[in-house]
Design a protein around this motif. Structure first.
Motif, PDB file in Angstrom:
ATOM      1  N   ARG A   8       1.504   5.440   4.939  1.00  0.00           N
ATOM      2  CA  ARG A   8       0.342   4.473   5.693  1.00  0.00           C
ATOM      3  C   ARG A   8       1.281   3.488   6.801  1.00  0.00           C
ATOM      4  N   CYS A  51      -8.739   7.067   3.058  1.00  0.00           N
ATOM      5  CA  CYS A  51      -7.662   6.824   2.960  1.00  0.00           C
ATOM      6  C   CYS A  51      -6.792   8.334   3.532  1.00  0.00           C
ATOM      7  N   VAL A 106      -4.103  -1.467  -4.300  1.00  0.00           N
ATOM      8  CA  VAL A 106      -4.885  -1.363  -3.932  1.00  0.00           C
ATOM      9  C   VAL A 106      -6.313  -0.296  -4.528  1.00  0.00           C
ATOM     10  N   TYR A 107      -5.767   1.028  -4.091  1.00  0.00           N
ATOM     11  CA  TYR A 107      -6.774   1.865  -5.014  1.00  0.00           C
ATOM     12  C   TYR A 107      -7.163   1.582  -6.086  1.00  0.00           C
ATOM     13  N   CYS A 152      -5.711  -0.096   6.053  1.00  0.00           N
ATOM     14  CA  CYS A 152      -5.454  -0.440   5.088  1.00  0.00           C
ATOM     15  C   CYS A 152      -6.470  -1.937   5.266  1.00  0.00           C
ATOM     16  N   PRO A 202      -4.336   7.713  -1.864  1.00  0.00           N
ATOM     17  CA  PRO A 202      -4.449   6.318  -2.780  1.00  0.00           C
ATOM     18  C   PRO A 202      -3.976   6.164  -4.109  1.00  0.00           C
ATOM     19  N   THR A 244       0.542  -0.865  -0.271  1.00  0.00           N
ATOM     20  CA  THR A 244      -0.121  -0.033  -0.602  1.00  0.00           C
ATOM     21  C   THR A 244       0.800   1.120   0.150  1.00  0.00           C
ATOM     22  N   ASP A 245       0.298   2.128   0.309  1.00  0.00           N
ATOM     23  CA  ASP A 245       0.589   3.390   0.119  1.00  0.00           C
ATOM     24  C   ASP A 245       2.150   3.639   1.499  1.00  0.00           C
ATOM     25  N   CYS A 249      -9.554  -1.751   3.749  1.00  0.00           N
ATOM     26  CA  CYS A 249      -9.645  -1.530   2.245  1.00  0.00           C
ATOM     27  C   CYS A 249     -10.117  -2.772   1.941  1.00  0.00           C
ATOM     28  N   VAL A 252     -12.996   5.538  -0.742  1.00  0.00           N
ATOM     29  CA  VAL A 252     -11.811   4.837  -0.532  1.00  0.00           C
ATOM     30  C   VAL A 252     -11.134   5.238  -0.252  1.00  0.00           C
ATOM     31  N   CYS A 311      -1.419   4.082  -4.447  1.00  0.00           N
ATOM     32  CA  CYS A 311      -1.545   2.650  -4.007  1.00  0.00           C
ATOM     33  C   CYS A 311      -2.386   1.838  -5.134  1.00  0.00           C
TER      34      CYS A 311
HETATM   35  S1  SF4 Z   1      -6.597   2.687   2.448  1.00  0.00           S
HETATM   36 FE1  SF4 Z   1      -6.576   2.089   0.886  1.00  0.00          FE
HETATM   37  S2  SF4 Z   1      -5.895   3.028  -1.307  1.00  0.00           S
HETATM   38 FE2  SF4 Z   1      -4.861   3.981   0.852  1.00  0.00          FE
HETATM   39  S3  SF4 Z   1      -2.414   3.088   1.301  1.00  0.00           S
HETATM   40 FE3  SF4 Z   1      -4.332   2.094   2.360  1.00  0.00          FE
HETATM   41  S4  SF4 Z   1      -5.325  -0.002   0.696  1.00  0.00           S
HETATM   42 FE4  SF4 Z   1      -4.381   2.065  -0.053  1.00  0.00          FE
END
Ligand code: SF4
Length: 330
Positions: free
Chosen positions: A222, A256, A236-237, A263, A231, A218-219, A266, A252, A234
């Motif tokens: 975080r 985020c 996942v986004y 995460c 986002p 992910t980012d 998410c 999302v 990332c």
């Molecule tokens: S909240 Fe979701 S979009 Fe943001 S860094 Fe975490 S996994 Fe990625």
């Protein structure tokens, strides 16, 4: 209808990168085009592979394609080695292709660095690709941007053969660049690839999908749940944009940026949406796996339909090149 040729290697089960990057597009194209979808097993042997698993991987790819929506009644779905003309035409094209063209191909330069002794098959791979497409006189080749050089070479080979033997015999195929961007791997690597182990298989069960997505990068900003994220940084986004409803994609991004969820939360939503998207395909795949004879028949029918077109092309090729035409007297 314009004719399209698409090839995919028998890497076993389709993963979401294959699906989003290519197969989803083919499923849409089959309604307005005459599509030849080929499982390119001859291409696969130019890299190290497991012969014991090869047959099953080829069948798994066929199951994945049909489950994903490729309709064998609409498309010609077949296995490359079941139509011998592919390798025959590739050999013929070797006789009009300057070796310098092949040595300049970016993919050859990249992949040859990983082979201790560089194989002729790796060098000649684009010649076989040209044969795949030109055998069916395809108008369009759906590809990613990294394949443009290969379509340009196909066009060059068509021009060279036509100039030498028969003007306008082979049409020059056009690249059809897909809109889907390359799907990054779950580990954040530039490419989702089974060999890199950073994929989610399309037919994975929901708990397997969760196990893969749970580990996704992910980012890095975080570090804790309280840290806001970006986002756009990332993957996942990026995957939410393919598998979640637009309202959820907005949610999302907001959560985020505002550190309003973790995460893991998410990823859980993403995993559920991926599992739900592919649920009908998993069901279809189970039906196909339960009836291997029907699957074999489908591939045999596809190969027979492909051979009809390929044989006609090869008859013209042999005639124009002055080959002695076989008949009962010889
Ligand atoms: S909240 Fe979701 S979009 Fe943001 S860094 Fe975490 S996994 Fe990625």
């Amino acid at each position: 209808m314009p004719r399209i040729f698409s090839g995919i290697q028998p890497s076993g089960e389709l993963h979401i990168g294959n699906y989003l990057g290519a197969v989803k597009n083919w499923v849409e194209l089959q309604h307005q085009h005459q599509c030849f979808i080929c499982i390119v097993d001859h291409h696969a042997i130019t890299q190290p592979y497991e012969p014991d698993a090869f047959e099953q991987r080829t069948l798994d790819m066929a199951v994945g394609l049909i489950a994903a929506g490729i309709d064998p009644d609409k498309c010609v779905l077949f296995v490359q080695s079941h139509v011998a003309a592919h390798t025959e035409l590739a050999w013929i094209f070797n006789a009009v292709t300057p070796i310098g063209y092949l040595e300049r191909m970016t993919q050859f330069k990249d992949k040859s660095q990983h082979q201790e002794s560089v194989l002729a098959g790796l060098l000649n791979y684009p010649v076989l690709q040209a044969a795949d497409v030109l055998l069916y006189k395809a108008d369009l080749v759906p590809i990613g941007e990294d394949q443009i050089q290969h379509v340009e070479l196909m066009r060059e080979i068509a021009r060279k053969w036509n100039a030498k033997y028969c003007r306008d015999f082979f049409p020059e195929p056009q690249a059809k660049i897909g809109t889907a961007k390359r799907i990054r791997g779950l580990d954040g690597q530039a490419k989702m690839s089974k060999s890199l182990g950073n994929t989610v298989a399309m037919l994975d069960e929901p708990d397997e999908i969760w196990e893969h997505i749970r580990m996704a990068q992910t980012d890095p900003a975080r570090v804790t749940r309280k840290d806001p994220g970006t986002p756009e940084k990332c993957n996942v986004y990026a995957l939410h944009q393919h598998f979640s409803a637009p309202s959820m994609v907005d949610e999302v991004a907001d959560k985020c940026r505002g550190a309003a969820w973790g995460c893991v939360d998410c990823k859980r939503v993403l995993a559920d949406n991926v599992a739900q998207t592919f649920s009908p395909m998993r069901e279809r795949a189970k039906q196909l796996q339960d009836d291997p004879k029907a699957l074999g028949d489908t591939l045999a029918t596809g190969a027979a339909r492909a051979r009809e077109v390929a044989d006609e092309t090869m008859a013209g090729v042999r005639e124009h090149m002055g080959y002695l035409i076989q008949h009962a007297g010889y």
